[in-house]
Design a protein around this motif. Structure first.
Motif, PDB file in Angstrom:
ATOM      1  N   ASN A 146      12.789  25.461  28.528  1.00  0.00           N
ATOM      2  CA  ASN A 146      13.885  24.885  26.671  1.00  0.00           C
ATOM      3  C   ASN A 146      14.642  25.223  27.438  1.00  0.00           C
ATOM      4  O   ASN A 146      15.463  25.702  26.259  1.00  0.00           O
ATOM      5  CB  ASN A 146      13.556  24.539  25.418  1.00  0.00           C
ATOM      6  CG  ASN A 146      11.868  23.990  25.815  1.00  0.00           C
ATOM      7  OD1 ASN A 146      12.458  22.771  25.772  1.00  0.00           O
ATOM      8  ND2 ASN A 146      10.863  24.133  24.625  1.00  0.00           N
ATOM      9  N   PHE A 171      17.834  15.658  21.653  1.00  0.00           N
ATOM     10  CA  PHE A 171      18.225  14.475  20.846  1.00  0.00           C
ATOM     11  C   PHE A 171      18.771  15.162  19.779  1.00  0.00           C
ATOM     12  O   PHE A 171      19.435  14.476  19.061  1.00  0.00           O
ATOM     13  CB  PHE A 171      17.306  13.031  20.332  1.00  0.00           C
ATOM     14  CG  PHE A 171      16.278  12.365  21.437  1.00  0.00           C
ATOM     15  CD1 PHE A 171      17.390  11.727  22.063  1.00  0.00           C
ATOM     16  CD2 PHE A 171      15.416  12.539  21.808  1.00  0.00           C
ATOM     17  CE1 PHE A 171      17.339  10.540  22.877  1.00  0.00           C
ATOM     18  CE2 PHE A 171      15.396  11.342  22.726  1.00  0.00           C
ATOM     19  CZ  PHE A 171      15.989  10.346  23.298  1.00  0.00           C
ATOM     20  N   SER A 172      18.688  16.284  19.705  1.00  0.00           N
ATOM     21  CA  SER A 172      19.238  17.053  19.164  1.00  0.00           C
ATOM     22  C   SER A 172      20.668  17.003  19.236  1.00  0.00           C
ATOM     23  O   SER A 172      22.161  17.488  18.348  1.00  0.00           O
ATOM     24  CB  SER A 172      19.186  18.630  18.698  1.00  0.00           C
ATOM     25  OG  SER A 172      19.637  19.438  19.878  1.00  0.00           O
ATOM     26  N   LYS A 173      21.487  16.795  20.071  1.00  0.00           N
ATOM     27  CA  LYS A 173      23.010  17.054  21.007  1.00  0.00           C
ATOM     28  C   LYS A 173      23.206  15.592  20.736  1.00  0.00           C
ATOM     29  O   LYS A 173      22.408  14.718  20.378  1.00  0.00           O
ATOM     30  CB  LYS A 173      23.403  16.920  22.128  1.00  0.00           C
ATOM     31  CG  LYS A 173      24.208  17.010  23.058  1.00  0.00           C
ATOM     32  CD  LYS A 173      23.815  17.386  24.773  1.00  0.00           C
ATOM     33  CE  LYS A 173      25.347  16.964  24.939  1.00  0.00           C
ATOM     34  NZ  LYS A 173      26.073  15.394  25.436  1.00  0.00           N
ATOM     35  N   PHE A 216      12.764   9.014  19.289  1.00  0.00           N
ATOM     36  CA  PHE A 216      13.937  10.154  18.780  1.00  0.00           C
ATOM     37  C   PHE A 216      15.179   8.566  19.667  1.00  0.00           C
ATOM     38  O   PHE A 216      16.145   9.109  19.077  1.00  0.00           O
ATOM     39  CB  PHE A 216      13.684  11.178  20.109  1.00  0.00           C
ATOM     40  CG  PHE A 216      13.140  12.341  18.914  1.00  0.00           C
ATOM     41  CD1 PHE A 216      13.338  13.146  18.163  1.00  0.00           C
ATOM     42  CD2 PHE A 216      11.846  12.450  19.738  1.00  0.00           C
ATOM     43  CE1 PHE A 216      12.421  13.884  17.739  1.00  0.00           C
ATOM     44  CE2 PHE A 216      11.054  13.864  18.910  1.00  0.00           C
ATOM     45  CZ  PHE A 216      11.514  14.307  18.134  1.00  0.00           C
ATOM     46  N   SER A 251      13.491  16.115  21.578  1.00  0.00           N
ATOM     47  CA  SER A 251      13.582  16.855  20.285  1.00  0.00           C
ATOM     48  C   SER A 251      15.167  17.680  20.888  1.00  0.00           C
ATOM     49  O   SER A 251      15.724  17.551  19.837  1.00  0.00           O
ATOM     50  CB  SER A 251      12.537  17.511  19.833  1.00  0.00           C
ATOM     51  OG  SER A 251      12.063  19.348  19.882  1.00  0.00           O
ATOM     52  N   ILE A 252      14.905  18.664  21.707  1.00  0.00           N
ATOM     53  CA  ILE A 252      16.015  19.415  21.976  1.00  0.00           C
ATOM     54  C   ILE A 252      16.839  18.672  22.411  1.00  0.00           C
ATOM     55  O   ILE A 252      18.827  18.626  22.100  1.00  0.00           O
ATOM     56  CB  ILE A 252      15.464  20.431  22.725  1.00  0.00           C
ATOM     57  CG1 ILE A 252      14.433  21.656  22.766  1.00  0.00           C
ATOM     58  CG2 ILE A 252      17.349  21.148  22.828  1.00  0.00           C
ATOM     59  CD1 ILE A 252      14.183  22.541  23.023  1.00  0.00           C
ATOM     60  N   LYS A 311      17.082   6.724  17.483  1.00  0.00           N
ATOM     61  CA  LYS A 311      17.424   7.302  16.498  1.00  0.00           C
ATOM     62  C   LYS A 311      18.907   7.748  16.994  1.00  0.00           C
ATOM     63  O   LYS A 311      19.839   7.621  16.419  1.00  0.00           O
ATOM     64  CB  LYS A 311      17.471   8.343  16.087  1.00  0.00           C
ATOM     65  CG  LYS A 311      16.007   8.136  14.816  1.00  0.00           C
ATOM     66  CD  LYS A 311      15.187   9.267  13.845  1.00  0.00           C
ATOM     67  CE  LYS A 311      14.733   9.023  13.547  1.00  0.00           C
ATOM     68  NZ  LYS A 311      13.190  10.592  13.057  1.00  0.00           N
ATOM     69  N   ALA A 312      19.213   8.523  18.327  1.00  0.00           N
ATOM     70  CA  ALA A 312      20.011   8.401  18.994  1.00  0.00           C
ATOM     71  C   ALA A 312      21.434   7.108  19.018  1.00  0.00           C
ATOM     72  O   ALA A 312      22.560   7.658  19.425  1.00  0.00           O
ATOM     73  CB  ALA A 312      19.723   9.040  20.335  1.00  0.00           C
ATOM     74  N   LYS A 328       8.855  18.713  22.455  1.00  0.00           N
ATOM     75  CA  LYS A 328       9.134  19.296  22.005  1.00  0.00           C
ATOM     76  C   LYS A 328      10.432  19.185  22.679  1.00  0.00           C
ATOM     77  O   LYS A 328      12.113  20.102  22.439  1.00  0.00           O
ATOM     78  CB  LYS A 328       8.603  20.452  22.122  1.00  0.00           C
ATOM     79  CG  LYS A 328      10.082  21.901  22.455  1.00  0.00           C
ATOM     80  CD  LYS A 328       8.922  23.257  22.418  1.00  0.00           C
ATOM     81  CE  LYS A 328       9.552  24.063  21.790  1.00  0.00           C
ATOM     82  NZ  LYS A 328       9.182  25.648  22.174  1.00  0.00           N
ATOM     83  N   GLU A 372      22.744   6.357  16.367  1.00  0.00           N
ATOM     84  CA  GLU A 372      23.905   7.212  15.861  1.00  0.00           C
ATOM     85  C   GLU A 372      24.923   6.566  16.760  1.00  0.00           C
ATOM     86  O   GLU A 372      26.028   6.800  16.287  1.00  0.00           O
ATOM     87  CB  GLU A 372      23.310   9.143  15.923  1.00  0.00           C
ATOM     88  CG  GLU A 372      24.559  10.075  15.624  1.00  0.00           C
ATOM     89  CD  GLU A 372      23.959  11.440  16.825  1.00  0.00           C
ATOM     90  OE1 GLU A 372      24.357  12.001  15.847  1.00  0.00           O
ATOM     91  OE2 GLU A 372      22.995  11.368  16.609  1.00  0.00           O
TER      92      GLU A 372
END
Length: 300
Positions: free
Chosen positions: A126, A164-166, A197, A161-162, A200-201, A158, A204
């Motif tokens: 990651n 889409f945290s951006k 995910f 998720s990293i 949601k992006a 995982k 956003e």
């Protein structure tokens, strides 16, 4: 010595320096004389270590100014040099972009294995360079398609998720959507949570952008048909991702101010301001007049 005659030298406040050609015709001359020289092209781009230079090379190719064969040869030379000089860690984005462009046109197993393994190792731990996200996802498409066995123990949830945290822009979302489509088509990877995910992006990003996008693209229509036209546009936007996102329509529609869109549209097409908020309720004009009266200054 060349500055002022062949080159412009610009020094910026952060002390960075930019060199540009004094006369654009110099570039035309150089290109016409060296465009078939693979070694010269390769050296220029490799020494620049710039993703912009790779993008420029791609545009030159798609303008048919160099042949497919020469383009492939240049890319192959560049990735071979990156591998030989162990440049991956020092110039990761440049390396990933060059490798992705090469693998998009050639079998993955013809690329240097050491370079492929360095990239895959980064993905496994990651260690994702977010500045190279778009190019990383683009490269992953071809690796998953042609050598899925290298990802047997990979935890995709995982990884995403990293990512889409951006906050993702439209181009990044398009690239990710293509990747999701690819793994759905060519693998048995469960994409249910990945698509959640993704949705949601999309919300956003587009909840901030959809109003202006509609305003820029909507055609002249009546207020009664405006909602349908906006819905069509939102469907068109979502269809670009080539995933089933119809359920997001209503959420994005709620982010569009129809009154404001109609006012802008009337102004744009007729130059006449129009109060559309209640075309059937003429009394609304009286209330607006009353508000105006509050700010009227008496004649002195």
């Amino acid at each position: 010595m060349l500055s002022g005659s062949f080159l412009n030298r610009t020094v910026y406040r952060d002390n960075s320096v930019e060199l540009t050609l004094f006369n654009p015709s110099i570039a035309d001359y150089l290109f016409s004389n060296f465009r078939r020289e693979k070694d010269i092209f390769t050296k220029i781009i490799y020494l620049s270590k710039s993703t912009i230079s790779l993008e420029s090379l791609r545009k030159i190719k798609y303008s048919s100014l160099i042949s497919d064969k020469l383009y492939n040869s240049i890319l192959k030379e560049i990735i071979n040099k990156i591998s030989l000089d162990q440049e991956y860690q020092q110039n990761k984005h440049f390396s990933i972009k060059a490798l992705g462009e090469y693998c998009s046109r050639n079998p993955v197993d013809t690329a240097p294995p050491s370079l492929i393994n360095l990239f895959i190792n980064d993905i496994y731990i990651n260690n994702i360079d977010m500045t190279a996200l778009n190019d990383s996802i683009y490269l992953l498409r071809f690796l998953v398609s042609e050598c899925l066995d290298k990802f047997d123990s990979f935890v995709w949830d995982k990884f995403f998720s990293i990512i889409f945290s951006k906050f993702l822009n439209h181009d990044e979302l398009l690239t990710i959507a293509e990747f999701i489509s690819e793994i759905e088509f060519s693998t048995e990877i469960n994409t249910t949570s990945i698509k959640q995910f993704f949705e949601k992006a999309v919300i956003e990003y587009w909840s901030e952008e959809i109003h202006d996008d509609v305003n820029d693209n909507i055609e002249d229509c009546s207020f009664e048909s405006l909602k349908d036209e906006v819905n069509k546009h939102i469907k068109s936007v979502l269809s670009e991702y080539n995933l089933e996102l119809e359920e997001l329509n209503e959420q994005l529609l709620g982010c569009v101010d129809l009154d404001d869109i109609y006012t802008s549209m009337v102004d744009r097409y007729s130059g006449i301001e129009h109060d559309f908020s209640s075309d059937s309720e003429k009394d609304s004009h009286h209330s607006l007049d009353e508000i105006d009266d509050l700010f009227e200054r008496p004649n002195l």
